[in-house]
Structure formats: structure tokens, C-alpha cells
Write an enzyme that holds these catalytic residues in place. Structure first.
Site, short mmCIF file in Angstrom:
data_model
loop_
_atom_site.label_atom_id
_atom_site.label_comp_id
_atom_site.label_asym_id
_atom_site.label_seq_id
_atom_site.Cartn_x
_atom_site.Cartn_y
_atom_site.Cartn_z
N GLY A 78 0.82 -1.21 0.00
CA GLY A 78 0.00 0.00 0.00
C GLY A 78 0.85 1.26 0.00
N ALA A 79 2.08 1.16 -0.53
CA ALA A 79 3.00 2.32 -0.53
C ALA A 79 2.45 3.47 -1.35
CB ALA A 79 4.37 1.89 -1.05
N HIS A 82 -15.51 10.47 11.40
CA HIS A 82 -14.49 10.25 10.37
C HIS A 82 -15.04 10.67 9.01
CE1 HIS A 82 -12.84 7.61 13.52
NE2 HIS A 82 -11.68 7.79 12.93
N GLY A 131 -12.16 1.20 14.75
CA GLY A 131 -11.41 0.31 15.64
C GLY A 131 -10.89 1.06 16.86
N THR A 132 -10.51 2.31 16.66
CA THR A 132 -10.00 3.11 17.78
C THR A 132 -11.08 3.32 18.83
OG1 THR A 132 -8.54 4.26 16.26
CG2 THR A 132 -8.91 5.30 18.39
N LYS A 173 -15.06 6.26 5.14
CA LYS A 173 -14.48 5.25 6.04
C LYS A 173 -15.46 4.10 6.20
CE LYS A 173 -12.48 4.53 10.63
NZ LYS A 173 -11.33 3.74 10.18
N THR A 212 -7.60 -1.40 9.36
CA THR A 212 -8.70 -1.45 10.32
C THR A 212 -9.83 -2.26 9.69
OG1 THR A 212 -9.60 0.61 9.43
CG2 THR A 212 -8.12 0.80 11.32
N ARG A 258 -2.56 6.65 0.89
CA ARG A 258 -2.36 7.83 1.75
C ARG A 258 -1.42 7.53 2.90
NH1 ARG A 258 -8.70 8.91 1.62
NH2 ARG A 258 -8.50 6.66 1.65
N1 LIG Z 1 -3.81 2.22 12.12
C1 LIG Z 1 -3.81 3.51 11.73
O1 LIG Z 1 -3.33 4.41 12.44
C2 LIG Z 1 -4.39 3.84 10.38
C3 LIG Z 1 -4.35 5.16 9.88
C4 LIG Z 1 -4.83 5.41 8.59
C5 LIG Z 1 -5.38 4.38 7.83
N2 LIG Z 1 -5.45 3.12 8.39
C6 LIG Z 1 -5.95 1.97 7.60
O2 LIG Z 1 -4.94 1.64 6.66
C7 LIG Z 1 -5.55 1.11 5.49
C8 LIG Z 1 -5.11 1.94 4.27
O3 LIG Z 1 -5.60 3.27 4.45
P1 LIG Z 1 -5.31 4.43 3.37
O4 LIG Z 1 -6.12 5.59 3.78
O5 LIG Z 1 -3.84 4.62 3.17
O6 LIG Z 1 -5.94 3.76 2.03
P2 LIG Z 1 -5.65 4.10 0.52
O7 LIG Z 1 -5.17 5.51 0.35
O8 LIG Z 1 -6.85 3.66 -0.24
O9 LIG Z 1 -4.43 3.15 0.13
C9 LIG Z 1 -4.57 1.75 0.04
C10 LIG Z 1 -3.28 1.19 -0.53
O10 LIG Z 1 -3.38 -0.25 -0.53
C11 LIG Z 1 -3.10 -0.74 -1.84
N3 LIG Z 1 -3.91 -1.95 -2.06
C12 LIG Z 1 -5.25 -2.04 -2.18
N4 LIG Z 1 -5.61 -3.32 -2.36
C13 LIG Z 1 -4.48 -4.04 -2.34
C14 LIG Z 1 -4.21 -5.42 -2.49
N5 LIG Z 1 -5.20 -6.31 -2.68
N6 LIG Z 1 -2.93 -5.83 -2.42
C15 LIG Z 1 -1.93 -4.93 -2.24
N7 LIG Z 1 -2.12 -3.61 -2.10
C16 LIG Z 1 -3.40 -3.18 -2.15
C17 LIG Z 1 -3.46 0.41 -2.77
O11 LIG Z 1 -2.68 0.33 -3.93
P3 LIG Z 1 -3.33 0.20 -5.38
O12 LIG Z 1 -4.73 0.76 -5.31
O13 LIG Z 1 -2.41 1.01 -6.24
O14 LIG Z 1 -3.30 -1.25 -5.66
C18 LIG Z 1 -2.99 1.61 -1.95
O15 LIG Z 1 -1.59 1.78 -2.10
C19 LIG Z 1 -7.06 1.16 5.75
O16 LIG Z 1 -7.48 -0.08 6.29
C20 LIG Z 1 -7.20 2.23 6.81
O17 LIG Z 1 -8.37 2.09 7.60
C21 LIG Z 1 -4.97 2.85 9.62
#
Ligand SMILES: NC(=O)c1ccc[n+]([C@@H]2O[C@H](COP(=O)([O-])OP(=O)(O)OC[C@H]3O[C@@H](n4cnc5c(N)ncnc54)[C@H](OP(=O)(O)O)[C@@H]3O)[C@@H](O)[C@H]2O)c1
Length: 283
Positions: free
Chosen positions: A27-28, A173, A183-184, A177, A119, A31
Site C-alpha cells: 500500500g505504498a 471520520h 477500531g479506535t 471510512k 482497520t 495515503r
Molecule cells: N492504524 C492507523 O493508524 C491507520 C491510519 C490510517 C489508515 N489506516 C488503515 O490503513 C488502510 C489503508 O488506508 P489508506 O487511507 O492509506 O488507504 P488508501 O489511500 O486507499 O491506500 C490503500 C493502498 O493499498 C493498496 N492496495 C489495495 N488493495 C491491495 C491489495 N489487494 N494488495 C496490495 N495492495 C493493495 C493500494 O494500492 P493500489 O490501489 O495502487 O493497488 C494503496 O496503495 C485502511 O485499512 C485504513 O483504515 C490505519
């Protein structure tokens, strides 16, 4: 935000904290993963690999091309995770939970420690996550922001509330979302429940149901608000955490990954909480 942690000083060293870790970020291009990757590159870490979906428009492009630092690493398909992990010190999961259900078991099979952000986990995930914890040290945290971590500790470790006080959680949120309540908020509610006189401990490996009410609001681009309401008969106590910028999550996640890397030589497999890995008092 519980942990099933233990520190085992007899475990042979598998990390070398004298150098920065080589990380694979799933997911690099997202966001969170993008912000994490920028912090890692800024701090001299090596991005060893970047995983995206097989159908991703970013597949095969370099991170530099995608505006993520000056890294020449090109993104790989999740189907090629195993070969991307060869030579990696750590896996950083910033992909959605559906992706992690497929990726994390394969990371564990390779014995690579992990830091995960997804989450939306459910109780069905608990048994296999426990199995992961028997193979690798990993951190799974629903909110890596340092302020939310402090709030959680305040609720978990603070004094029991006077009798007759009711605790509720309000969370807000962004409209998109998917998990609701967050989860928090579940973790904060579980921690708060322990502070209610007669409350029962509810912390489980994945956030457990709680009797503390949670109100969820979704709107606009709100980055994340958690408010604890503690209501007595003639008084109201409110504690609020507001994420002003999503960078807060990436920074906390980067801090946790660094702490995991430092502790790795003495860490047994298990699920860890960020607070298990940091020096007491410094989130
Ligand atoms: N724990 C925390 O503090 C925290 C904070 C923020 C977010 N989160 C969680 O982190 C997750 C990502 O959030 P985000 O806001 O960064 O989402 P985002 O912007 O939609 O990014 C998701 C990333 O995952 C990749 N991806 C999607 N499906 C995939 C798959 N099957 N295999 C490999 N890569 C895949 C996407 O790449 P492509 O679309 O290019 O494939 C993209 O790089 C969510 O579950 C969010 O709830 C947690």
C-alpha cells in the site's frame, strides 16, 4: 489496542539495529503507505519493495515517478509478494484489511516481522491472527497517532470513575471510512469500561464488543475525531482527540516500526502493542 506480548531474551538475534531496516511496504501508493514511505526514506531507511494490487495503475512504476521520495524501487504485484520479501527485514502493511488477510499469512510464512495498520478486522480474524503471533513478532494497531495512544493509556491506567458516572464514545471520520464504529473507538471504549466501577475487562486480541455506547458520525473529509464523554449527575467530563492531518498516523507508525526494529533481537513472536516497544513514558 491490547497485546499478547512477551519479551524473550533467549531468542537469537534476527535483526541488526545498527543499520536501518530494509522494509517492504504494502500500500505504498496509498495515503498512509505513501506518507510512511516518505518518512522512512527521509530517515535513511531502505525501501526494499512496494506492493500494490495486480490491477493497480501504479504497478511497475517507480516510487519516485509516483511522487514518493527519490526511491527507484518499482511497485510489485501482491502476487509476487514472496520474491519481494527476500532480503527484507520488515513488512509494513498499509493496505486494506481484505488485502492483509491474504498478505500477512504469507509474510509470516517467510518469518518477516510486521507492522500493520489496516482497520476493519472482525472476531473471525482472531484465531488466525493468534497463529501469526506464534510465528513472527507483529504490531497491529488501529490508530498509530501518538495522541490517541496517550488517550488510550489514560483510560486504561487511570483511576476508577466515581459510582454513577456513564461513559460514552463519540467518533467522527470521513464519509468514505468503511468500518463503523472505528477500531479506535472500540479500543477506547474497552479501555474506558475497565474504569467504570464494576466494569469488566474486555480487551481481546482484536477489538472486542463493549457495553460502552459508541456514536459514529461520517462526513466530509474529517480525518478522525474521538471524544470520551464521562457524565455524572451534575457534571460532564469530555476528553477529545482530533487528528488534524493524517500524517499523524504515518509518523506514529514509523515510530513503532523503528521501535520494533530496535527491539527485534530480543523479541519473541507475538502480537505487540506500540507501548510494549517504546521506553516507558515515551510514546
Ligand atoms: N492504524 C492507523 O493508524 C491507520 C491510519 C490510517 C489508515 N489506516 C488503515 O490503513 C488502510 C489503508 O488506508 P489508506 O487511507 O492509506 O488507504 P488508501 O489511500 O486507499 O491506500 C490503500 C493502498 O493499498 C493498496 N492496495 C489495495 N488493495 C491491495 C491489495 N489487494 N494488495 C496490495 N495492495 C493493495 C493500494 O494500492 P493500489 O490501489 O495502487 O493497488 C494503496 O496503495 C485502511 O485499512 C485504513 O483504515 C490505519
Amino acid at each position: 489496542m491490547p497485546s499478547t506480548s512477551s519479551v524473550n531474551s533467549e531468542r537469537p538475534a534476527i535483526g541488526a539495529p545498527s543499520r536501518p531496516p530494509r522494509v517492504v511496504v504494502a500500500g505504498a501508493t496509498g495515503r498512509l503507505g505513501g506518507a510512511f514511505s516518505r518518512f522512512a526514506l527521509d530517515q535513511g531507511w531502505e525501501l526494499h519493495g512496494a506492493i500494490v494490487r495486480p490491477s493497480s495503475r501504479a504497478l511497475g512504476r517507480s516510487l519516485a515517478e509516483l511522487g514518493i521520495g527519490a526511491s527507484h524501487v518499482t511497485t510489485s504485484s501482491s502476487e509476487r509478494l514472496e520474491e519481494t520479501l527476500v532480503g527484507a527485514d520488515m513488512y509494513v502493511g498499509a493496505a486494506p484489511v481484505e488485502a492483509e488477510r491474504s498478505l500477512l499469512p504469507r509474510v509470516a510464512a517467510h518469518g518477516v516481522p510486521a507492522v500493520l495498520a489496516a482497520t476493519g478486522w472482525t472476531p473471525d480474524d482472531v484465531p488466525w491472527l493468534e497463529e501469526i503471533g506464534r510465528r513472527i513478532p507483529f504490531v497491529l494497531e488501529s490508530n498509530y497517532s501518538l495522541g490517541a495512544e496517550w488517550l488510550h493509556r489514560l483510560l486504561r491506567d487511570g483511576p476508577t470513575l466515581p459510582a454513577g458516572f456513564d461513559v460514552s464514545v463519540v467518533e467522527a471520520h470521513r464519509i468514505g471510512k468503511r468500518d463503523r464504529p472505528s477500531g479506535t473507538s472500540l479500543a477506547l471504549a474497552a479501555a474506558a469500561q475497565d474504569r467504570i466501577r464494576g466494569g469488566r475487562p474486555t480487551l481481546e486480541p482484536v477489538e472486542a464488543p463493549t457495553t460502552v455506547p459508541i456514536a459514529s458520525i461520517r462526513g466530509g473529509e474529517l480525518p478522525g475525531i474521538h471524544e470520551i464523554w464521562i457524565a455524572g449527575n451534575h457534571e460532564l467530563l469530555r476528553v477529545e482527540h482530533i487528528v488534524l492531518d493524517r500524517t499523524a498516523f504515518a509518523w506514529g507508525m514509523f515510530q513503532t516500526a523503528g521501535a520494533l526494529w530496535q527491539r527485534l533481537p530480543n523479541l519473541a513472536p507475538g502480537r505487540y502493542h506500540p507501548a510494549d516497544l517504546t521506553v516507558a513514558g515515551s510514546p
